[in-house]
Scaffold this active site. Structure first.
Site, PDB file in Angstrom:
ATOM      1  N   GLY A 170       0.810  -1.213   0.000  1.00  0.00           N
ATOM      2  CA  GLY A 170       0.000   0.000   0.000  1.00  0.00           C
ATOM      3  C   GLY A 170       0.840   1.258   0.000  1.00  0.00           C
ATOM      4  O   GLY A 170       0.473   2.279  -0.589  1.00  0.00           O
ATOM      5  N   ASN A 171       2.015   1.195   0.651  1.00  0.00           N
ATOM      6  CA  ASN A 171       2.880   2.362   0.690  1.00  0.00           C
ATOM      7  C   ASN A 171       3.578   2.621  -0.636  1.00  0.00           C
ATOM      8  O   ASN A 171       4.181   3.674  -0.827  1.00  0.00           O
ATOM      9  CB  ASN A 171       3.920   2.226   1.811  1.00  0.00           C
ATOM     10  CG  ASN A 171       3.302   2.460   3.178  1.00  0.00           C
ATOM     11  OD1 ASN A 171       2.385   3.262   3.312  1.00  0.00           O
ATOM     12  ND2 ASN A 171       3.779   1.760   4.181  1.00  0.00           N
ATOM     13  N   LYS A 227      -5.735  -5.511  11.193  1.00  0.00           N
ATOM     14  CA  LYS A 227      -5.221  -4.902   9.963  1.00  0.00           C
ATOM     15  C   LYS A 227      -5.113  -3.389  10.118  1.00  0.00           C
ATOM     16  O   LYS A 227      -6.108  -2.704  10.356  1.00  0.00           O
ATOM     17  CB  LYS A 227      -6.152  -5.234   8.794  1.00  0.00           C
ATOM     18  CG  LYS A 227      -5.775  -4.588   7.470  1.00  0.00           C
ATOM     19  CD  LYS A 227      -4.525  -5.184   6.889  1.00  0.00           C
ATOM     20  CE  LYS A 227      -4.234  -4.602   5.512  1.00  0.00           C
ATOM     21  NZ  LYS A 227      -2.943  -5.078   4.988  1.00  0.00           N
ATOM     22  N   LYS A 249      -3.574  -8.142   1.407  1.00  0.00           N
ATOM     23  CA  LYS A 249      -3.343  -8.303  -0.027  1.00  0.00           C
ATOM     24  C   LYS A 249      -2.282  -9.355  -0.334  1.00  0.00           C
ATOM     25  O   LYS A 249      -2.327  -9.992  -1.387  1.00  0.00           O
ATOM     26  CB  LYS A 249      -2.985  -6.964  -0.672  1.00  0.00           C
ATOM     27  CG  LYS A 249      -1.627  -6.401  -0.325  1.00  0.00           C
ATOM     28  CD  LYS A 249      -0.594  -6.662  -1.401  1.00  0.00           C
ATOM     29  CE  LYS A 249       0.765  -6.086  -1.097  1.00  0.00           C
ATOM     30  NZ  LYS A 249       1.303  -6.113   0.215  1.00  0.00           N
ATOM     31  N   LYS A 295       3.666 -10.588   5.202  1.00  0.00           N
ATOM     32  CA  LYS A 295       4.391 -10.972   3.996  1.00  0.00           C
ATOM     33  C   LYS A 295       5.005 -12.365   4.162  1.00  0.00           C
ATOM     34  O   LYS A 295       4.958 -13.186   3.251  1.00  0.00           O
ATOM     35  CB  LYS A 295       5.467  -9.929   3.673  1.00  0.00           C
ATOM     36  CG  LYS A 295       4.864  -8.588   3.292  1.00  0.00           C
ATOM     37  CD  LYS A 295       5.851  -7.460   3.338  1.00  0.00           C
ATOM     38  CE  LYS A 295       5.192  -6.143   2.979  1.00  0.00           C
ATOM     39  NZ  LYS A 295       3.986  -5.821   3.783  1.00  0.00           N
TER      40      LYS A 295
END
Length: 319
Positions: free
Chosen positions: A17-18, A135, A220, A282
């Site tokens: 997202g970053n 989240k 994601k 991740k």
């Protein structure tokens, strides 16, 4: 090291997202367009290959701002449900990335198409995540600001890896990516497909097949792993803000991981080396991907995408 000929021709690339909305920007339209252009330049070497390429992206900073914007105007404009907020973020980010990647290709004389698919992802209505929000979404706040926001908006706020306080929402596990066959059909035509943005719009399905949105933001990276497993894609590239995964991060005995086995990284994870708000999801996705049939998960910096694929950098998780 791998040569260009050895780089996989079927690939899922997950960008954080970053990478589409860094924490150090205000979030103006021009800033978001500029960031999308930089992301497109970083992905251009992959986009120019003769490959099947699926790109997923995070939405944490953006969807959090959408939700806050709504809360601040709720006395005048009725707020949208969280699933619609996710859809809004997915559409906006997908548009910016789609346009930026196609423009970068056109600058090189490449006519390849990019399509962004609004993606629903089914979750379990009884997923325990709905009772335990974890989240992180939206911007960072100081502790006193966060407590004020929590009291005013009834939001759960938590400290995020020493970087500040953020809003936390439920993040159920993805069960099924709706219309995954459309993603498959498009990539087989040579189209670069942006799908599963922000983890996908979270929905549940009843016994008749009727879908309904639920208040959550799916991770994601887990959705990316799921997409790759379902499509039979053997390599997953997760791009983030660091070139490699590290154990003992922030300590004198820090160690960057180059190639690591599935069992080794699971052991490191059990020891608590990967915080849930940063590297944890991740690593979870890399583990889930390999356990689901994948052969190699790579975690590296956005700017090192091709170098990571060639084996020059990144953390490579293999069996």
């Amino acid at each position: 090291m791998r040569t260009l000929n050895d780089v996989p021709r079927r690939l899922v690339v997950a960008i954080g997202g970053n990478a589409v909305h860094p924490e150090d920007i205000r979030g103006t339209s021009q800033e978001q367009k500029s960031v999308a252009q930089m992301t497109a330049e970083a992905l251009l070497p992959l986009a120019q290959l003769d490959n099947e390429l699926v790109i997923t992206h995070g939405n944490g900073p953006v969807v959090g701002k959408i939700m806050m914007r709504q809360m601040l105007t709720m006395s005048r404009i009725p707020p949208m449900d969280m699933d619609i907020c996710v859809a809004h973020s997915q559409g906006g980010i997908g548009y910016l990335l789609m346009q930026a990647i196609e423009n970068a290709l056109r600058e090189q004389g490449n006519q390849r198409h990019v399509a962004s698919l609004l993606t629903q992802v089914e979750v379990d209505k009884d997923d325990p995540a709905f009772k335990n929000p974890t989240k992180f979404v939206g911007p960072f706040f100081k502790e006193d600001e966060a407590r004020k926001i929590s009291a005013e908006l009834n939001w759960a706020m938590r400290e995020d890896s020493g970087r500040g306080w953020r809003h936390v929402v439920p993040s159920p596990k993805p069960k099924h990516v709706c219309d995954i066959s459309l993603v498959d059909a498009l990539v087989k035509r040579g189209t670069i497909v942006i799908a599963g943005g922000g983890g996908g719009v979270p929905v549940v399905r009843d016994e008749k097949g009727v879908r309904t949105g639920v208040p959550a933001v799916i991770d994601k990276d887990l959705t990316s792993a799921h997409i790759a497993n379902v499509l039979g894609i053997e390599e997953l590239l997760i791009l983030t803000a660091v070139p490699r995964v590290a154990v003992n991060f922030g300590k004198p005995n820090r160690k960057d991981l180059d190639q690591v086995s599935l069992e080794e990284i699971k052991a490191y994870h059990r020891e608590g080396h990967f915080p849930p708000g940063s590297m944890g999801p991740k690593v979870d996705a890399a583990i889930r991907f390999l356990e689901g049939g994948g052969k190699r998960a790579i975690i590296s910096h956005l700017d090192c995408a091709m170098a990571a694929l060639r084996g020059e950098t990144g953390t490579h998780v293999v069996h």
